[in-house]
Design a protein around this motif. Structure first.
Motif, PDB file in Angstrom:
ATOM      1  N   LEU A 251       0.836  -1.206   0.000  1.00  0.00           N
ATOM      2  CA  LEU A 251       0.000   0.000   0.000  1.00  0.00           C
ATOM      3  C   LEU A 251       0.869   1.254   0.000  1.00  0.00           C
ATOM      4  O   LEU A 251       0.606   2.217  -0.730  1.00  0.00           O
ATOM      5  N   SER A 252       1.938   1.253   0.804  1.00  0.00           N
ATOM      6  CA  SER A 252       2.811   2.423   0.869  1.00  0.00           C
ATOM      7  C   SER A 252       3.567   2.634  -0.438  1.00  0.00           C
ATOM      8  O   SER A 252       3.959   3.755  -0.765  1.00  0.00           O
ATOM      9  N   ARG A 253       3.782   1.566  -1.204  1.00  0.00           N
ATOM     10  CA  ARG A 253       4.465   1.689  -2.493  1.00  0.00           C
ATOM     11  C   ARG A 253       3.510   2.077  -3.616  1.00  0.00           C
ATOM     12  O   ARG A 253       3.943   2.304  -4.751  1.00  0.00           O
ATOM     13  N   GLY A 254       2.216   2.107  -3.326  1.00  0.00           N
ATOM     14  CA  GLY A 254       1.240   2.564  -4.304  1.00  0.00           C
ATOM     15  C   GLY A 254       0.754   1.516  -5.271  1.00  0.00           C
ATOM     16  O   GLY A 254       0.034   1.853  -6.221  1.00  0.00           O
ATOM     17  N   LEU A 255       1.087   0.244  -5.085  1.00  0.00           N
ATOM     18  CA  LEU A 255       0.694  -0.799  -6.030  1.00  0.00           C
ATOM     19  C   LEU A 255      -0.672  -1.384  -5.725  1.00  0.00           C
ATOM     20  O   LEU A 255      -1.272  -2.040  -6.580  1.00  0.00           O
ATOM     21  N   ILE A 256      -1.157  -1.190  -4.511  1.00  0.00           N
ATOM     22  CA  ILE A 256      -2.531  -1.518  -4.175  1.00  0.00           C
ATOM     23  C   ILE A 256      -3.163  -0.279  -3.562  1.00  0.00           C
ATOM     24  O   ILE A 256      -2.469   0.641  -3.148  1.00  0.00           O
ATOM     25  N   ARG A 257      -4.472  -0.234  -3.523  1.00  0.00           N
ATOM     26  CA  ARG A 257      -5.171   0.909  -2.936  1.00  0.00           C
ATOM     27  C   ARG A 257      -6.325   0.407  -2.099  1.00  0.00           C
ATOM     28  O   ARG A 257      -6.864  -0.686  -2.331  1.00  0.00           O
ATOM     29  N   SER A 258      -6.704   1.166  -1.090  1.00  0.00           N
ATOM     30  CA  SER A 258      -7.872   0.816  -0.281  1.00  0.00           C
ATOM     31  C   SER A 258      -9.125   1.276  -1.001  1.00  0.00           C
ATOM     32  O   SER A 258      -9.111   2.255  -1.756  1.00  0.00           O
ATOM     33  N   VAL A 259     -10.210   0.568  -0.794  1.00  0.00           N
ATOM     34  CA  VAL A 259     -11.478   0.893  -1.448  1.00  0.00           C
ATOM     35  C   VAL A 259     -12.556   1.001  -0.387  1.00  0.00           C
ATOM     36  O   VAL A 259     -12.472   0.370   0.678  1.00  0.00           O
ATOM     37  N   PRO A 260     -13.597   1.821  -0.625  1.00  0.00           N
ATOM     38  CA  PRO A 260     -14.675   1.955   0.369  1.00  0.00           C
ATOM     39  C   PRO A 260     -15.343   0.605   0.629  1.00  0.00           C
ATOM     40  O   PRO A 260     -15.577  -0.181  -0.293  1.00  0.00           O
ATOM     41  N   ALA A 261     -15.633   0.341   1.896  1.00  0.00           N
ATOM     42  CA  ALA A 261     -16.273  -0.921   2.269  1.00  0.00           C
ATOM     43  C   ALA A 261     -17.034  -0.734   3.572  1.00  0.00           C
ATOM     44  O   ALA A 261     -16.644   0.060   4.427  1.00  0.00           O
ATOM     45  N   ARG A 262     -18.118  -1.466   3.720  1.00  0.00           N
ATOM     46  CA  ARG A 262     -18.918  -1.399   4.943  1.00  0.00           C
ATOM     47  C   ARG A 262     -18.445  -2.387   5.998  1.00  0.00           C
ATOM     48  O   ARG A 262     -18.770  -2.240   7.176  1.00  0.00           O
ATOM     49  N   ASP A 263     -17.717  -3.398   5.563  1.00  0.00           N
ATOM     50  CA  ASP A 263     -17.349  -4.472   6.486  1.00  0.00           C
ATOM     51  C   ASP A 263     -15.862  -4.446   6.815  1.00  0.00           C
ATOM     52  O   ASP A 263     -15.248  -5.493   7.018  1.00  0.00           O
ATOM     53  N   GLY A 264     -15.266  -3.267   6.901  1.00  0.00           N
ATOM     54  CA  GLY A 264     -13.855  -3.176   7.240  1.00  0.00           C
ATOM     55  C   GLY A 264     -13.043  -2.658   6.069  1.00  0.00           C
ATOM     56  O   GLY A 264     -13.566  -2.253   5.044  1.00  0.00           O
ATOM     57  N   VAL A 265     -11.725  -2.690   6.231  1.00  0.00           N
ATOM     58  CA  VAL A 265     -10.832  -2.173   5.206  1.00  0.00           C
ATOM     59  C   VAL A 265     -10.625  -3.238   4.126  1.00  0.00           C
ATOM     60  O   VAL A 265     -10.315  -4.395   4.422  1.00  0.00           O
ATOM     61  N   ARG A 266     -10.799  -2.822   2.871  1.00  0.00           N
ATOM     62  CA  ARG A 266     -10.590  -3.720   1.742  1.00  0.00           C
ATOM     63  C   ARG A 266      -9.655  -3.050   0.740  1.00  0.00           C
ATOM     64  O   ARG A 266      -9.471  -1.832   0.757  1.00  0.00           O
ATOM     65  N   PHE A 267      -9.090  -3.863  -0.151  1.00  0.00           N
ATOM     66  CA  PHE A 267      -8.059  -3.374  -1.061  1.00  0.00           C
ATOM     67  C   PHE A 267      -8.282  -3.939  -2.452  1.00  0.00           C
ATOM     68  O   PHE A 267      -9.000  -4.922  -2.641  1.00  0.00           O
ATOM     69  N   THR A 268      -7.609  -3.324  -3.412  1.00  0.00           N
ATOM     70  CA  THR A 268      -7.560  -3.861  -4.770  1.00  0.00           C
ATOM     71  C   THR A 268      -6.209  -3.535  -5.369  1.00  0.00           C
ATOM     72  O   THR A 268      -5.591  -2.523  -5.022  1.00  0.00           O
ATOM     73  N   VAL A 269      -5.730  -4.395  -6.249  1.00  0.00           N
ATOM     74  CA  VAL A 269      -4.476  -4.146  -6.959  1.00  0.00           C
ATOM     75  C   VAL A 269      -4.746  -3.155  -8.079  1.00  0.00           C
ATOM     76  O   VAL A 269      -5.770  -3.231  -8.758  1.00  0.00           O
TER      77      VAL A 269
END
Length: 421
Positions: free
Chosen positions: A374-392
């Motif tokens: 995440l800090s390297r910018g290759l994945i990002r967090s996405v809005p979610a109702r059930d906690g923190v989620r990510f996508t590449v």
């Protein structure tokens, strides 16, 4: 020759009395000849105590002569001497779009919360320099801070002999030092020296990779938000999404009178998603909109994703999208790359727990690696109702999946490291 003389004149008289040139005095005092010249000319009116001590020793001053010399160095400037105007940062050449919240948070970190050291990290082309310019401009205009901007050029030695000049120019005043593009790292000892001599100093570092420093805060800068597919049929709502706002701002300048029509909205949204909301890539895409429609651009990039080089005439962007993503992948550790190769095959978004199941790693190791990606910018967090989620990132996914030599193992096979289980 007591305190009636200014320090610069007193220094010159003492130097000439003992028959030393500026260069000889500089050598004896272990200072630069420029420092001697600046003090004698009055450009530096209140040198540091350590500098005064070195000069007094080199001039072999004792007793009352040494006392007068030190008092002259400590004397405040005359009341009718107008204070120097705070130094301004470089002027940004375009409006900042979609980063209003980040700019305010970062400016408040320095001016309100008193942070002294912040590193802004992320992919090339994500807008670190533009955001730093915005923050520096706000602090200069609203808080009257001086700003010293150093273009590090990615090299390992951003100071390049500037340390004494920075200390002399900034002194005790509230100031922001920006070390832009410090990809080679920053010497923590040098920073400590700066903070010691300049109590009002704040430092903002921009770099592609996080290099934590003692007492510093690292802030990853994600690409701009991209629209969800359900907004494709709603041009008004689509135009409020960060990546779309930036793309439209570029298109409206190149194609005066341009408006987002319902027929073109899906292609605009898809282009922003395809380019992951990276400001540099969106700028290049807008440049090509002079000769191709957004639908044509989407078709072109869907077929061959890494052909979006800078057009001959554009706002100043150079290179292509590969230059922004590939270096970040190349710098991954084996562990980071192993997990990334698993995650690119994960459809849609995923949670940290999903990554644990998919990789077979322990929760702690998996979350640490997700944090690093995440800090390297290759994945990002996405809005979610059930906690923190990510996508590449889409571009990262395409590069790892489709480019020869990027995969270390066949799809679905993960060479687990002993330290990761």
């Amino acid at each position: 020759m007591r305190t009636a003389a200014g320090f610069g004149e007193l220094l010159r008289l003492r130097r000439e009395r003992v028959g030393l040139t500026q260069q000889c005095l500089a050598d004896h005092a272990t200072l630069s000849v420029r420092a001697i010249r600046d003090m004698e000319s009055g450009r530096v009116r209140r040198p540091r105590n350590e500098t005064v001590r070195l000069l007094a020793d080199a001039l072999r001053l004792e007793g009352r002569s040494r006392t007068d010399f030190e008092e002259a160095a400590r004397r405040h400037p005359l009341a009718d001497d107008a204070p120097a105007a705070p130094a301004a940062p470089p002027v940004a050449r375009g409006a900042i779009v979609g980063r209003e919240m980040e700019a305010q948070v970062l400016a408040d970190a320095f001016a309100v919360h008193g942070d002294r050291l912040v590193s802004l990290v992320g992919l090339g082309g994500v807008g670190k320099t533009r955001l730093a310019l915005e923050v520096a401009g706000r602090l200069h205009l609203a808080a009257r801070w001086s700003v010293r901007w150093v273009d590090c050029g990615g090299g390992p030695h951003p100071w390049r002999g500037l340390l004494d000049d920075i200390v002399r120019d900034l002194g005790n005043q509230p100031a922001l030092l920006v070390l832009d593009g410090a990809d080679g790292g920053v010497d923590a000892g040098r920073l400590d020296e700066l903070f010691h001599h300049c109590p009002g100093l704040r430092v903002l570092i921009t770099a592609r990779e996080a290099r934590p420093l003692p007492g510093g805060q690292v802030i990853p800068l994600a690409p701009l938000p991209v629209p969800e597919p359900e907004l494709d049929a709603d041009p008004e709502a689509l135009a409020q999404v960060g990546a779309v706002r930036l793309l439209l701002s570029h298109l409206s300048r190149l194609r005066p009178g341009y408006t987002l029509e319902p027929s073109e909205a899906p292609a605009v949204a898809e282009l922003c998603r395809h380019l992951d909301g990276l400001p540099g890539a969106l700028e290049r895409a807008a440049g090509w909109a002079l000769v191709q429609s957004t639908s044509q651009l989407v078709a072109r990039l869907t077929a061959v994703p890494f052909t979006l080089a800078a057009p001959p005439v554009v706002f100043g962007a150079r290179g292509d999208v590969r230059d922004e993503v590939e270096p970040a992948i190349r710098r991954l550790t084996d562990r980071q790359r192993d997990l990334l190769e698993v995650l690119v095959d994960e459809p849609g978004d995923w949670s940290g727990e999903d990554a644990v199941v998919r990789s077979g790693w322990s929760l702690q190791t998996c979350l640490e690696t997700v944090h690093e990606l995440l800090s390297r910018g290759l994945i990002r967090s996405v809005p979610a109702r059930d906690g923190v989620r990510f996508t590449v990132l889409n571009l990262c996914r395409r590069l790892v999946r489709e480019e020869p030599g990027f995969r270390l193992a066949p799809s679905g096979e993960l060479p687990l490291l002993a330290a990761a289980v």
